[in-house]
Scaffold this motif. Sequence first.
Motif, PDB file in Angstrom:
ATOM      1  N   THR A 229      -4.613 -10.490  42.787  1.00  0.00           N
ATOM      2  CA  THR A 229      -3.270 -10.544  43.359  1.00  0.00           C
ATOM      3  C   THR A 229      -3.216  -9.971  44.773  1.00  0.00           C
ATOM      4  O   THR A 229      -3.864  -8.956  45.050  1.00  0.00           O
ATOM      5  CB  THR A 229      -2.350  -9.692  42.453  1.00  0.00           C
ATOM      6  OG1 THR A 229      -2.383 -10.294  41.159  1.00  0.00           O
ATOM      7  CG2 THR A 229      -0.940  -9.595  42.966  1.00  0.00           C
TER       8      THR A 229
ATOM      9  N   ASP B   9      -0.315  -8.636  47.472  1.00  0.00           N
ATOM     10  CA  ASP B   9       1.090  -8.266  47.565  1.00  0.00           C
ATOM     11  C   ASP B   9       1.251  -7.434  48.824  1.00  0.00           C
ATOM     12  O   ASP B   9       1.174  -6.216  48.787  1.00  0.00           O
ATOM     13  CB  ASP B   9       1.469  -7.462  46.311  1.00  0.00           C
ATOM     14  CG  ASP B   9       2.971  -7.464  46.098  1.00  0.00           C
ATOM     15  OD1 ASP B   9       3.690  -7.959  46.980  1.00  0.00           O
ATOM     16  OD2 ASP B   9       3.415  -6.964  45.044  1.00  0.00           O
TER      17      ASP B   9
ATOM     18  N   GLY C  90       3.292  -6.724  52.677  1.00  0.00           N
ATOM     19  CA  GLY C  90       4.570  -6.882  53.369  1.00  0.00           C
ATOM     20  C   GLY C  90       4.441  -7.800  54.573  1.00  0.00           C
ATOM     21  O   GLY C  90       3.333  -8.154  55.007  1.00  0.00           O
ATOM     22  N   ASN C  91       5.576  -8.166  55.125  1.00  0.00           N
ATOM     23  CA  ASN C  91       5.581  -9.065  56.280  1.00  0.00           C
ATOM     24  C   ASN C  91       4.921  -8.456  57.504  1.00  0.00           C
ATOM     25  O   ASN C  91       4.325  -9.164  58.314  1.00  0.00           O
ATOM     26  CB  ASN C  91       7.015  -9.458  56.632  1.00  0.00           C
ATOM     27  CG  ASN C  91       7.531 -10.528  55.705  1.00  0.00           C
ATOM     28  OD1 ASN C  91       6.809 -10.957  54.803  1.00  0.00           O
ATOM     29  ND2 ASN C  91       8.753 -10.955  55.912  1.00  0.00           N
TER      30      ASN C  91
ATOM     31  N   LEU D  14       0.408 -14.921  46.959  1.00  0.00           N
ATOM     32  CA  LEU D  14       0.936 -14.035  48.001  1.00  0.00           C
ATOM     33  C   LEU D  14       2.396 -13.792  47.626  1.00  0.00           C
ATOM     34  O   LEU D  14       3.195 -14.729  47.637  1.00  0.00           O
ATOM     35  CB  LEU D  14       0.814 -14.692  49.372  1.00  0.00           C
ATOM     36  CG  LEU D  14       1.438 -13.927  50.539  1.00  0.00           C
ATOM     37  CD1 LEU D  14       0.770 -12.586  50.759  1.00  0.00           C
ATOM     38  CD2 LEU D  14       1.371 -14.750  51.820  1.00  0.00           C
ATOM     39  N   ASN D  15       2.694 -12.577  47.277  1.00  0.00           N
ATOM     40  CA  ASN D  15       4.042 -12.238  46.817  1.00  0.00           C
ATOM     41  C   ASN D  15       4.523 -13.216  45.749  1.00  0.00           C
ATOM     42  O   ASN D  15       5.639 -13.718  45.794  1.00  0.00           O
ATOM     43  CB  ASN D  15       5.010 -12.190  48.001  1.00  0.00           C
ATOM     44  CG  ASN D  15       4.501 -11.216  49.065  1.00  0.00           C
ATOM     45  OD1 ASN D  15       3.907 -10.190  48.723  1.00  0.00           O
ATOM     46  ND2 ASN D  15       4.704 -11.542  50.320  1.00  0.00           N
TER      47      ASN D  15
ATOM     48  N   ASN E 256       2.065 -22.769  48.452  1.00  0.00           N
ATOM     49  CA  ASN E 256       2.924 -21.946  49.303  1.00  0.00           C
ATOM     50  C   ASN E 256       3.421 -22.727  50.515  1.00  0.00           C
ATOM     51  O   ASN E 256       2.709 -22.917  51.500  1.00  0.00           O
ATOM     52  CB  ASN E 256       2.128 -20.702  49.737  1.00  0.00           C
ATOM     53  CG  ASN E 256       3.035 -19.590  50.165  1.00  0.00           C
ATOM     54  OD1 ASN E 256       3.977 -19.807  50.917  1.00  0.00           O
ATOM     55  ND2 ASN E 256       2.760 -18.390  49.677  1.00  0.00           N
TER      56      ASN E 256
END
Length: 761
Positions: free
Chosen positions: A232, A234, A236-237, A266-267, A274
């Motif tokens: 996974t 995960d 942030g921007n 991704l998230n 995506n």
Amino acid sequence: MKITTISILTLFAVTTMNAQNKAHLDKTKPIEERIDLLMKQMTLEEKVGQMNQYNGFWEVTGPAPKGGTAELKYEHLRKGWVGSMLTVRGVDQVRAVQKIAVEQTRLGIPLIIGFDVIHGYKTLSPIPLAEAASWDLAAIKKSAQVAAAEASASGINWTFGPMVDISREARWGRVMEGAGEDPFLGSKIAEARVKGFQGDSFGDLEKVNTIAACAKHFAAYGFSESGKEYNTVDIGNATLYNTVLPPFKAAKDAGVRTFMNSFNILNGIPATGNKFLQRDILKGKWNFNGYVITDWASIREMIIHGFAADGKEASQRAVEAGADMDMESHLYVAELVNLVKEGKVDVKLVDDAVRRILRVKFELGLFDNPFLYCDEKREKETVGSKANNDTVLDMAKKSIVLLKNEKNLLPLKKSGQKIALIGALAKDKTSPLGSWRIAAEDNSAVSVLEGMQQYKGNQLTYEKGADLTVGKTTFVDELVFNTTDKSGFEAAKKIASTADVVVMVLGEHGFQSGEGRSRTNLDLPGVQQELLEEIYKVNPNIVLVLNNGRPLALPWAAEKIPAIVEAWQLGTQTGNAVAQVLYGDYNPSGKLPMSFPRNVGQCPIYYNFHNTGRPTNSENNVFWSHYTDVEKTPQFPFGFGLSYTTFEYKNLKLDKSTYSKGEKVNVSVELTNTGYFDGKEVVQLYIRDVTASLSRPVKELKGFELVELKKGETKTIRFTLTENELGFFDNNGNYLVEPGTFKVFVGTNSDEVKETEFVLK
Ligand code: BGC
């Protein structure tokens, strides 16, 4: 028998083909018009066929289906339902499948032939992480040119490289394929590699010795949690926009013709499905007009991710998200036609994908001559040539990083010395090839032992001490490191005890990093640490030569061993490169592209971290950002690397102290070679945006220069900072340059720097 069958089929097909309109073959027409002309003739099935890529199923003399999937693939190929193949290589194999595509299918659309030509085809360069340690963009570009020249001479016209995934995770096995932890260095290297593979102007058909490149894996695969493969992601921007995406954007700007998406979510959304990544960013904001290939079976894996109920839904999601070509999921070919017929997928999406794929095929000249890349003479002359070996040797020397050199143990004296060489890896001729080796034969690398034997002035003895692994060492097998056999220790101790210098080659096997090779330990596998300590007891004059595809954590060695040379896996010419460095015929100048931790618990560890609210121990208590059991700094920082000579930095200056927006910031520093050898230094420039609307890293690399200095020589090194270097991306992906104070650091690595500052108004 086989050949006869193929020939009959071929004759039949040529007749069928002749019936088609060939206006798209007119070279004088613009490519977009040629695509229109061709697409007008294509059935929906043929269009979907272009979006289908199969793995090879050949034998050397030609395709030899043996039933099952291979038979089906063969049938699909003849029907024109295959647009590309991978892992087919060598003029014989490529010609065989290409002949079917152009002579037996209705429209005769040539295949594009892809392969993982990552750090060479047959003549192997160092693994990409090692090359990154050179910080030498011209050399990296040249190395990619050699890979492209050999691959293109062998029928291949598309490589699945460069991998431009930034990673801070030494536990992740695939860090060996990238350029390390830094987005600035990573972007420069991405550009160099793309231009090396594709040439400066892709589509110049005079230059058949180039191939299409592929920026992968889009995106954020390098941020797999805890470095566990396929895990996974995960993030942030802020990390996505400022760290992950810049090298992909650099590859796009350098003209890369394809992208590969990635296995990870991704998230919550698999990269293959995506839309935000592939349509909004890549094809939207960046206006990329090449195509996206999925990673291996990643459309099908979306079902396992729990993102699609079945193959049909997975295909719909993938095509809607902008994945143009299906690598080995076998799903587009099975589902897309029905999805369009049922009105679930707009045919415009299929048309767009096909147009992109055909565009690259036209650019590669495949329609003008489908056998352009199939030239036995060129294959013979190019693959494994002396010139290519010279290039990869040069690259290998440039990739070596000197981590420690106490008492000037190095360079070794060339005569009158007794040298004991110890370690199974010293004699290994396959491990130095790394894990992507395409056409390189097993055991074809020059071993360190062979390299050292070129220097005849000393008395050289060799003992392995201990094996590295037990059992098979192959691309697909899990390596077993539970070696307990120490029976070789005594012999090794014996040669060590009477030697002037002991050279120990220890580390990881070449198949211990790469895809599927995550580790939770960054030590020396097997009994190597014990061997090192035993030898140290009888002779501490040790030069430790490390072989590894990732940062290792070797605190004992870092403290005790007087000389440490980071020699990664350096490819075909490994032994010659190592020997020339050890003997001082080449003065090392490599710098680490990833931080080396003190222990695995520090991972992920990287130099461009954020300050936090409690970076230091001002109150002399426990409540600050640190570990209680180990220092928070790395063992060797990003950008670190020594030379046989020494350098001094002086007079770091800016031309002003305050700048208006848009003005150039001119930075200069004086560098002197203060040692006893001529040498090269990578001068590194970092900045810090002290206060901004997003917390910025404590340091960010924004410039570097490889400088050559004779002993005693001084040079003034100049850098210019513009808005391209001073800004950052906000959490919506907008680029901002904000006024305020900026620190500027220049030095020999990310930790040892001179510092000054300016104000941007
Ligand atoms: C890897 C890709 C590679 C592909 C084809 C996948 O498993 O993730 O990087 O290009 O296989 O070999």
